[in-house]
Enzyme design. Structure first.
Site, PDB file in Angstrom:
ATOM      1  N   ILE A   1       0.909  -1.140   0.055  1.00  0.00           N
ATOM      2  CA  ILE A   1       0.043   0.028   0.059  1.00  0.00           C
ATOM      3  C   ILE A   1       0.787   1.118   0.065  1.00  0.00           C
ATOM      4  CG2 ILE A   1      -1.683   1.307   1.404  1.00  0.00           C
ATOM      5  CD1 ILE A   1      -2.763  -1.255   2.458  1.00  0.00           C
ATOM      6  N   GLY A   2       1.799   1.238   0.875  1.00  0.00           N
ATOM      7  CA  GLY A   2       2.693   2.580   0.838  1.00  0.00           C
ATOM      8  C   GLY A   2       3.533   2.347   2.352  1.00  0.00           C
ATOM      9  N   GLU A   3       3.908   3.635   2.515  1.00  0.00           N
ATOM     10  CA  GLU A   3       4.930   3.605   3.867  1.00  0.00           C
ATOM     11  C   GLU A   3       4.449   4.759   4.688  1.00  0.00           C
ATOM     12  OE1 GLU A   3       9.162   3.854   3.515  1.00  0.00           O
ATOM     13  OE2 GLU A   3       9.256   2.902   1.459  1.00  0.00           O
TER      14      GLU A   3
ATOM     15  N   ASP B   1       0.061  14.730  13.902  1.00  0.00           N
ATOM     16  CA  ASP B   1       0.207  14.731  12.407  1.00  0.00           C
ATOM     17  C   ASP B   1      -0.756  14.766  11.616  1.00  0.00           C
ATOM     18  OD1 ASP B   1       2.075  14.655  10.336  1.00  0.00           O
ATOM     19  OD2 ASP B   1       2.688  12.437  10.458  1.00  0.00           O
TER      20      ASP B   1
END
EC number: 2.7.11.22
Length: 306
Positions: A10-12, A127
């Site tokens: 999916i991603g990081e 965040d």
């Protein structure tokens, strides 16, 4: 890991690579966040520990991603989360047309309900940004990636790092090096996200910390001791000076936006942290849409991304 079948990357996220996977026994689709330890003797990274601690200490909430399991793997460990199809950044980026007022209202209501829940449990996310707001196939929003999360107290005496929050969503007190701050940093980020939903582009896209502060001052005007008394006590206040700059009306920054939405945006983008609209006041969103509250809002990603 043998109980899961990896379906793709999916991603990081913070400190880990995220994969789409299926639980072999139940068939449930999940997201696996693999966190590798550089050295086994170093132990689990602090940010990962914060994420686990924050998510395990709070009860389930429909607008906060669910940590389903944690288990060791190799020299690291794996976090198992609900699988979500997309994120708000992708929705904004891939939409051919600006989001409708009803869509903006719906996403903001879900975001604020999630933030209110975190703040009620004394958790600062630190965040918040579109990429950390996951969206399901039905358009349901959940807050994710708690790698920078911190528990806070009402006394506000604890010192924190100012190097938190992705730059475009970083509150002005953080840009001035604040070490003591509160959940207002999340509320500033909410305002930035709100503006991005309204405008289909980031409000304050600074390329470095100084330019980021310039972007904010260019829109909101140069703060004074009258408008932001706490500013003079911030660590980096005397390190840089800015010429006096008048504020640009937010109506010009987010054109074609209802007066009610602009008014709410003003309530988040305020220099003094304590004056920012709290997430519990999400009911203020009534009136952003001109139609009645019971209007149907279709959040299916196919509609948003088409």
């Amino acid at each position: 890991m043998e109980q899961y079948s990896i379906l793709g990357r999916i991603g990081e996220g913070a400190h880990g690579i995220v994969f789409k996977a299926k639980h072999i026994e139940t068939g449930e689709t999940v997201a696996l966040k693999k966190v590798a330890l550089r050295k086994l003797e170093d132990g689990i990274p602090n940010q990962a520990l914060r994420e686990i601690k924050a998510l395990q200490e709070i009860e389930d909430n429909q607008h906060v991603v669910k940590l389903k399991d944690v288990f060791p793997h190799g020299t690291g460990f794996v976090l198992v989360f609900d699988f979500m199809l997309s994120d708000l950044s992708e929705v904004i980026r891939n939409s051919e047309h600006p989001l409708t007022p009803a869509q903006v209202k719906g996403y903001m209501m879900m975001l604020l309900k999630g933030v209110a829940f975190l703040h009620h449990n004394n958790i600062m996310h630190r965040d918040l940004k579109p990429a950390n707001l996951l969206i399901s196939s039905s358009g349901h929003l959940k807050i994710a990636d708690f790698g920078l999360a911190r528990l806070f107290s009402e006394q506000g005496e604890r010192l924190y790092s100012h190097q938190v929050a992705t730059r475009w969503y970083r509150a002005p007190e953080l840009l001035y090096g604040a070490r003591k701050y509160d959940e207002g940093v999340d509320l500033w980020a909410v305002g930035c996200i709100f503006g991005e939903l309204l405008n289909s582009s980031p409000l304050f896209p600074g390329e470095n910390d100084i330019e980021q502060l310039c972007c904010v001052l260019r829109v909101l005007g140069t703060p004074t001791q009258d408008s932001w008394p706490e500013m003079v006590d911030l660590p980096d206040y005397n390190k840089i000076t800015f010429k006096e700059n008048p504020a640009i009306p937010l109506e010009e920054i987010v054109p074609d936006t209802s007066p009610q939405a602009v008014d709410l945006l003003y309530k988040f983008l305020v220099y003094p942290s304590k004056q920012r609209c709290s997430a519990q006041q999400w009911d203020s969103l009534r009136g952003i849409t001109k139609r009645k509250c019971e209007e149907h809002v279709d959040f299916r990603l196919g509609r948003v991304l088409s």
